[in-house]
Each structure stands twice: as structure tokens, then as C-alpha cells.
Design an enzyme around this catalytic site. Structure first.
Site, short mmCIF file in Angstrom:
data_model
loop_
_atom_site.label_atom_id
_atom_site.label_comp_id
_atom_site.label_asym_id
_atom_site.label_seq_id
_atom_site.Cartn_x
_atom_site.Cartn_y
_atom_site.Cartn_z
N ASP A 246 42.63 79.05 117.20
CA ASP A 246 43.63 78.33 117.19
C ASP A 246 44.73 79.29 116.45
O ASP A 246 44.35 79.73 115.48
CB ASP A 246 43.79 76.93 116.55
CG ASP A 246 44.96 76.38 116.58
OD1 ASP A 246 45.02 75.38 117.74
OD2 ASP A 246 45.78 76.33 115.84
N ILE A 247 46.07 79.36 117.26
CA ILE A 247 47.20 80.05 116.45
C ILE A 247 47.69 79.55 115.47
O ILE A 247 47.88 78.35 115.46
CB ILE A 247 48.18 80.47 117.45
CG1 ILE A 247 47.48 81.10 118.78
CG2 ILE A 247 49.29 81.37 117.10
CD1 ILE A 247 48.60 81.69 120.13
N GLU B 237 47.89 75.92 122.45
CA GLU B 237 47.70 77.50 121.59
C GLU B 237 46.10 77.43 121.20
O GLU B 237 45.92 78.32 120.38
CB GLU B 237 48.51 77.61 120.47
CG GLU B 237 48.36 76.58 119.47
CD GLU B 237 49.00 75.35 119.39
OE1 GLU B 237 49.40 74.48 118.50
OE2 GLU B 237 49.47 74.95 120.62
#
Length: 475
Positions: free
Chosen positions: A346-347, A389
């Protein structure tokens, strides 16, 4: 159309012209009160055309249990619309053939008209209209050669139809598609037939392939070229691709259409008094066409399948692909006792990028990050955009410690990359949760359970401060 060319066409005294019977037929086309008696009388004024129409009425084109012994019977059997369009077709070819010494032009014209008619019959359109549309689609070539014979002679060596059109546009400012449309409108040809000139050279449709009379015209030239061009491989593939692009036609139907053209060609040659094909070469050509079209179709299917498995923005595999691949890899790993590792990525704080710089900057960042990850993994690893994302990495046959090394390498590469958007620069980091199966005595009962473990590990990484990898613990 180019203004200078239009001016030359208007004052040209040697443009292709029609015989009086053709003009009378066009008048009848535009007369809503036309009747069979008027039509028969018009055709009867031209003995050669009368003989041709009687021959057509008794040909396989209009096979009936009755035999027409005179023109009036032929007109009755064919009906008003068919008689008008077919009579105009033969009148045009007979009167215009003297304007062009290049037999290749007329061979292609006849074959394209045959393809148009067969395609129309296949899709349930008016096949007589399409016969005439096929004959008319390249008539602008005759007009250009009439108005500028010396200039056009320099283009004679161009055998590829699309290249010829480009060369015409470069030389004259307009191609034979626009010129043909202008000429047909000048003659009073109905709009739906005049549009054949434009449709036969239109760009790829921006919508889903759909068979219409005009897309039949657009494909017909490609079918004709299969039988005429020296580079049969290229022309066969082009015909197959155009049929799929314009008509949504599958490989089997394309092959059947080419075979049907082969069967009907002699019939058309007899009707138009013109030799079109070298029959000794056609059978071998059709066999080659079957093989090439089948291969090309398999390639298109693989390409389509690949597209449906890819995320449009990043090029990573999509959720649909992952769901199938993950279940398969989990089943194989469980059955064979092979290790399987999976990671959720996950960003960190990605929402801030969208809020600060806009979604265009966010999309650009997702693309860049995906490319970074793709360069760090092996060919056997599966990289997926899971949603937004969030990404997933699947490591078949890989123990947790090896996967952890790859993930840390990815984390460092992502953190060191400087993103730019307009005048702004920024960095991103990722958090990841790693879970594993059939390794370190860890065994999950279901694929869903393994994925849930990776998701929980990701949650821990984010709770612990982000920009880190958390490996789930063996039970």
C-alpha cells in the site's frame, strides 16, 4: 475537398461522363413514383443493356423457378429496386471502362463489388445496393486521372491502396475518396450510395465493430486485395483484421467469405465480360489464407485475453487475473508441498498526493511506482494492482525469507525515486504485509485465509509507522 482541386474538377472537360440511359436510370432512382413499365422502357432503349439485364435475371444472382424470356419478364422477376441498381451498375462499368487502361483497377473494382454483395447478403442488407456501392467506391481515381493525367501518372507505381490515397492527398490536397463523392453527387447518385467513396477509406471505427452497409464497403477492398496483390501474406492478414475491426467477423466466417468469392468470381466475370482471377493460383492462395487467418485469429484472441487481464492505467495484472492465478497457485502449492508467498503493498499517505497535486499527478505516480516494482521482481512473480493504491505480489515456489528480500529491495527503490509533476517534486513510500504457505511449518487451509493473513500484516506495518515490511509469524 481542396479548393484548388475542386476548381480544376469543375472546369475539366474530360471527366468521366455517363450515357443517356444511365442519367435516365438515375432520374428513376430519385422518382418515388417509378413503375416497372417506365423502367423496362428505359432499359429497352439500350439494346446492349437489355441483353445484359436478361442475362442477369437468369443468372444464379436471381435464381428462381421461372426463366425470363424477355426484358419485361426480367424486370418483373427482379423487382424495381434490384433492376434499377443492377442496370445502373452495368451501365456505369460499360461506359467508364474506356477511361482506364489499367486492368488492375477494374479487376479490383469487380472483386470489391462482389465482396460487397456477398457481405450484404451475409448480414441481411440490400445486396444490390452494395453491389453498386462496391463498383462506385474508387471512381474518384478515374476523375483524378482525367483532371491531372501527367501528375497522376507519377503515382502509377503505387500498388497499395492506402499508400495511393496518402500520395493523392499529398499531391492534390484531397484523395480519390473525396473526389469520388463529389463526382457521384454531381451525377445525382443517392446519398447512401455516394457515401461509399468516403466509407471505403474511413479510419478505424471508434466504436465496437458492427456490420452496416458502409462497414461492408470499408472491408470489401481488403477482400479484393487478397486475390490481386503479390504479397499475399500481408493482404490475407489485412483482410482478416479489417473484417474483425469493421464487421466483428470471426476467422471461420472470413475464410468462408473468401471461398464464396472464389466460387462466385467466374459468374461475375461472365456478367461483366472481364477476366478477374488466374484460377490456377487461387486454390493454393485460399489454402494459405485459411492457415494465416487461423493463426492471426489465435493471436488476436491471446491479445484480447491479455488486455482483459491487465490494469488499464498501470499495466499490472488486474484483480480478475489475480483471483484466478492465486487460487491455482494455492492449490498447486498445497498439493505439491511447494512454498508460496504473497504480499499486500500500500502506498503511504497517497491521498495527500491527490489532494495536493490532483488526480493526474496521482495517476502518474501510480504508473511510475508500478514500473519500479516491475523492474525488481522475477519473471515468475505475479504483480497485481488490487485496487486504488493497493497492490499484491504473488511469489510462487518462494519461501518467505526470499520474498522478504525482494520486498525490501522494492521498498528502498520506491523511497529513493523522486516524482515530478509540473514544478513540484515529492517522494513516496510503501508499506507491505507478507504471508506465506507451506513454509516454516505454516499451512493455511484456504487461499482466502492466506490473503487475509497478508492483509493483517499490512495493517500492522501501517500501524507501526509505515515505510516497512511486516512478515506474518508462523503459528
Amino acid at each position: 475537398m481542396n479548393d484548388a482541386l475542386l476548381e480544376r474538377l469543375r472546369f475539366c472537360t474530360v471527366l468521366p461522363t455517363l450515357p443517356s440511359v444511365a442519367f435516365r436510370i438515375i432520374e428513376l432512382v430519385n422518382d418515388p413514383n417509378i413503375n416497372l413499365t417506365q423502367l423496362a422502357e428505359c432499359i429497352a432503349s439500350d439494346p446492349a443493356l437489355s441483353a445484359k439485364m436478361l442475362k442477369v435475371a437468369n443468372s444464379p444472382l436471381y435464381t428462381t423457378q421461372r426463366v425470363a424470356t424477355n426484358l419485361r419478364q426480367a424486370v418483373n422477376m427482379m423487382g424495381t429496386h434490384a433492376t434499377v441498381t443492377v442496370a445502373l451498375s452495368f451501365s456505369l462499368v460499360r461506359s467508364l471502362s474506356g477511361h482506364e487502361g489499367n486492368t488492375l483497377f477494374w479487376r479490383r473494382t469487380i472483386l470489391a463489388a462482389l465482396a460487397c454483395r456477398l457481405l450484404g447478403k451475409h448480414y441481411g442488407f440490400n445486396s444490390d445496393d452494395l453491389l453498386l456501392a462496391g463498383l462506385l467506391q474508387d471512381i474518384g481515381i478515374l476523375a483524378l486521372r482525367s483532371v491531372a493525367p501527367d501528375e497522376y501518372a507519377e503515382l502509377q507505381a503505387i500498388t497499395d491502396h492506402e499508400e495511393l490515397l496518402k500520395a493523392e492527398r499529398n499531391r492534390f490536397g484531397s484523395g480519390h475518396d473525396e473526389v469520388g463523392y463529389w463526382l457521384l453527387k454531381r451525377w445525382g447518385i443517392p446519398e447512401h450510395l455516394s457515401l461509399a467513396c468516403i466509407a471505403s477509406h474511413a479510419d478505424t471505427p471508434g466504436h465496437e465493430a458492427q456490420a452496416t452497409p458502409l462497414t461492408c464497403v470499408a472491408s470489401s477492398g481488403y477482400f479484393a486485395d487478397v486475390f490481386l496483390k503479390g504479397d499475399h501474406v500481408m493482404q490475407i492478414v489485412a483482410a482478416s483484421e479489417s473484417a474483425a475491426r469493421w464487421l466483428g467477423m470471426d476467422a471461420c466466417t472470413t475464410i468462408a467469405m473468401l471461398e464464396n468469392m472464389r466460387e462466385k468470381t467466374q459468374e461475375f466475370e461472365a456478367l461483366f465480360d472481364m477476366c478477374v482471377l488466374q484460377t490456377d493460383q487461387v486454390d493454393a492462395l485460399l489454402q494459405e489464407a485459411k492457415e494465416l487467418i487461423t493463426i492471426a485469429n489465435l493471436g488476436r484472441q491471446r491479445e484480447l485475453e491479455e488486455k482483459t487481464h491487465r490494469d488499464v492505467l498501470t499495466g499490472a495484472h488486474n484483480r480478475r487475473y489475480f483471483d484466478e492465478a492465486f487460487k491455482h497457485e494455492f492449490a498447486v502449492a498445497s498439493r505439491q508441498g511447494w512454498p508460496l508467498s504473497v504480499a499486500f503493498l500500500d502506498i503511504d499517505h497517497f491521498k495527500q498526493v491527490n489532494d495536493t497535486y490532483g488526480h493526474a499527478a496521482g495517476d502518474k505516480a501510480l504508473i511510475a511506482l508500478s514500473r519500479i516494482i516491475a523492474t525488481q521482481i522475477r519473471g515468475s512473480d505475479i504483480f497485481v494492482r488490487y485496487g486504488g493504491e493497493e497492490f499484491v505480489l504473488l511469489f510462487p515456489g518462494t519461501v518467505a525469507e526470499e520474498a522478504l528480500i525482494v520486498l525490501n529491495r522494492i521498498r528502498q527503490a520506491v523511497a529513493s525515486y523522486c516524482h515530478t509533476y509540473d514544478t513540484a517534486t515529492f517522494h513516496l513510500t510503501i508499506s507491505a504485509g507478507l504471508a506465506f504457505h507451506m513454509d516454516e511449518d505454516m499451512k493455511h487451509e484456504t487461499a482466502e485465509g492466506l490473503l487475509r493473513t497478508a492483509d493483517n500484516a499490512l495493517y500492522t506495518a501501517k500501524q507501526n509507522g509505515r515505510n516497512q515490511i511486516i512478515k506474518s509469524k508462523a503459528k
